[in-house]
Design a protein around this motif. Structure first.
Motif, mmCIF file in Angstrom:
data_model
loop_
_atom_site.group_PDB
_atom_site.id
_atom_site.type_symbol
_atom_site.label_atom_id
_atom_site.label_comp_id
_atom_site.label_asym_id
_atom_site.label_seq_id
_atom_site.Cartn_x
_atom_site.Cartn_y
_atom_site.Cartn_z
ATOM 1 N N LYS A 93 82.824 8.211 27.688
ATOM 2 C CA LYS A 93 82.946 9.831 27.732
ATOM 3 C C LYS A 93 82.379 10.454 26.651
ATOM 4 O O LYS A 93 81.809 11.422 27.025
ATOM 5 N N ILE A 94 82.560 10.114 25.574
ATOM 6 C CA ILE A 94 82.235 10.762 24.280
ATOM 7 C C ILE A 94 80.469 10.589 24.221
ATOM 8 O O ILE A 94 79.817 11.858 24.040
ATOM 9 N N LYS A 95 80.057 9.530 24.527
ATOM 10 C CA LYS A 95 78.525 9.642 24.699
ATOM 11 C C LYS A 95 77.966 10.706 25.790
ATOM 12 O O LYS A 95 76.867 11.449 25.471
ATOM 13 N N ALA A 96 78.799 10.860 26.806
ATOM 14 C CA ALA A 96 78.569 11.699 27.781
ATOM 15 C C ALA A 96 78.204 13.236 27.440
ATOM 16 O O ALA A 96 77.310 13.756 27.552
ATOM 17 N N VAL A 97 79.493 13.409 26.398
ATOM 18 C CA VAL A 97 79.422 14.869 26.221
ATOM 19 C C VAL A 97 78.313 15.212 24.987
ATOM 20 O O VAL A 97 77.629 16.058 25.034
ATOM 21 N N LYS A 98 78.216 14.032 24.134
ATOM 22 C CA LYS A 98 77.280 14.119 22.975
ATOM 23 C C LYS A 98 75.790 14.384 23.439
ATOM 24 O O LYS A 98 74.953 14.885 23.035
ATOM 25 N N SER A 99 75.480 13.408 24.662
ATOM 26 C CA SER A 99 74.356 13.906 25.378
ATOM 27 C C SER A 99 73.971 15.114 26.117
ATOM 28 O O SER A 99 72.810 15.074 26.824
ATOM 29 N N GLY A 100 74.957 15.902 26.094
ATOM 30 C CA GLY A 100 74.628 17.151 26.597
ATOM 31 C C GLY A 100 75.096 17.306 28.153
ATOM 32 O O GLY A 100 75.046 18.413 28.956
ATOM 33 N N LYS A 101 76.095 16.562 28.553
ATOM 34 C CA LYS A 101 76.789 16.629 29.993
ATOM 35 C C LYS A 101 77.840 17.242 29.859
ATOM 36 O O LYS A 101 79.124 16.797 29.560
ATOM 37 N N SER A 102 77.974 18.563 29.776
ATOM 38 C CA SER A 102 78.749 19.618 29.380
ATOM 39 C C SER A 102 79.283 20.177 30.626
ATOM 40 O O SER A 102 80.242 21.139 30.438
ATOM 41 N N SER A 103 79.137 19.891 31.821
ATOM 42 C CA SER A 103 79.703 20.545 32.992
ATOM 43 C C SER A 103 80.543 19.454 33.605
ATOM 44 O O SER A 103 79.871 18.264 33.624
ATOM 45 N N LEU A 104 81.383 19.765 34.389
ATOM 46 C CA LEU A 104 82.186 18.689 35.153
ATOM 47 C C LEU A 104 81.407 17.820 36.031
ATOM 48 O O LEU A 104 81.716 16.525 36.010
ATOM 49 N N LEU A 105 80.541 18.319 36.593
ATOM 50 C CA LEU A 105 79.551 17.379 37.751
ATOM 51 C C LEU A 105 78.931 16.630 36.850
ATOM 52 O O LEU A 105 78.735 15.257 37.172
ATOM 53 N N GLU A 106 78.276 16.921 35.794
ATOM 54 C CA GLU A 106 77.525 15.980 35.051
ATOM 55 C C GLU A 106 78.092 15.301 34.226
ATOM 56 O O GLU A 106 77.698 13.974 34.373
ATOM 57 N N TYR A 107 79.196 15.577 33.877
ATOM 58 C CA TYR A 107 79.886 14.681 32.893
ATOM 59 C C TYR A 107 80.707 13.335 33.747
ATOM 60 O O TYR A 107 80.595 12.230 33.411
ATOM 61 N N SER A 108 80.902 13.762 35.102
ATOM 62 C CA SER A 108 81.672 13.076 36.214
ATOM 63 C C SER A 108 80.595 12.062 36.374
ATOM 64 O O SER A 108 80.991 10.508 36.440
ATOM 65 N N ALA A 109 79.453 12.361 36.783
ATOM 66 C CA ALA A 109 78.222 11.576 37.179
ATOM 67 C C ALA A 109 78.091 10.479 36.019
ATOM 68 O O ALA A 109 77.704 9.334 36.345
#
Length: 172
Positions: A136-152
């Protein structure tokens, strides 16, 4: 619209208290047994970073949900967002002073069992909870800042952990 900005916060011990208060409010308004109202998602797992939104799962005997119960959730301030891309789950969102998501599913159905197995497995195996947190932390740090991107970005590890959780649960 289901998509919204995402950020993570360190585990907040008050999340359990917020859930208990909302569980009581839901129980009293919907006339649903409290055992059918479960705290799920990362805020239900101690000591891991999470979106500061309490995920609540309500198990119902008949699905889809009756219009009466849908209207009661709307009366409580929830926005009804339909299935929102997840078949056999109705999604409601509450965005006021406290933040809640309600997932209404068939009790003892696939979503019910998967969500509880995921939660209980991560509670029982802190190393797996930490592994999930890292994704989860890696996803946010890589720029996945919207719910749909983050969930994917975290969907593959969730699928794996649900599978492990269901297998673990079947041995209990």
């Amino acid at each position: 619209m289901i998509d919204e900005p995402v950020h993570l916060e360190k585990h907040n011990p008050f999340w359990k208290e917020y859930f208990v208060k909302e569980q009581k409010r839901l129980k009293e308004t919907l006339h649903v047994d409290s055992s059918n109202i479960q705290h799920i998602g990362s805020t239900a797992i101690d000591d891991i970073y999470a979106k500061p939104i309490i995920d609540i799962m309500i198990g119902v005997e008949t699905f889809p949900l009756s219009q009466y119960l849908t209207d009661k959730l709307i009366y409580l301030g929830y926005d009804a967002l339909g299935e929102s891309g997840v078949t056999n789950r109705l999604y409601f969102r509450y965005r006021r002073l406290q933040l809640f998501n309600v997932h209404v599913v068939k009790k003892d159905g696939q979503h019910w069992n998967s969500n509880l197995a995921f939660r209980d497995y991560l509670r029982a195996y802190p190393k797996e909870a930490t592994r999930y947190e890292e994704v989860k932390i890696k996803a946010v740090k890589s720029g996945k800042s919207s719910l749909l991107e983050y969930s994917a970005a975290k969907s593959m590890v969730i699928k794996e952990l649900v599978s492990l959780g269901l297998a673990w649960r079947s041995t209990k």
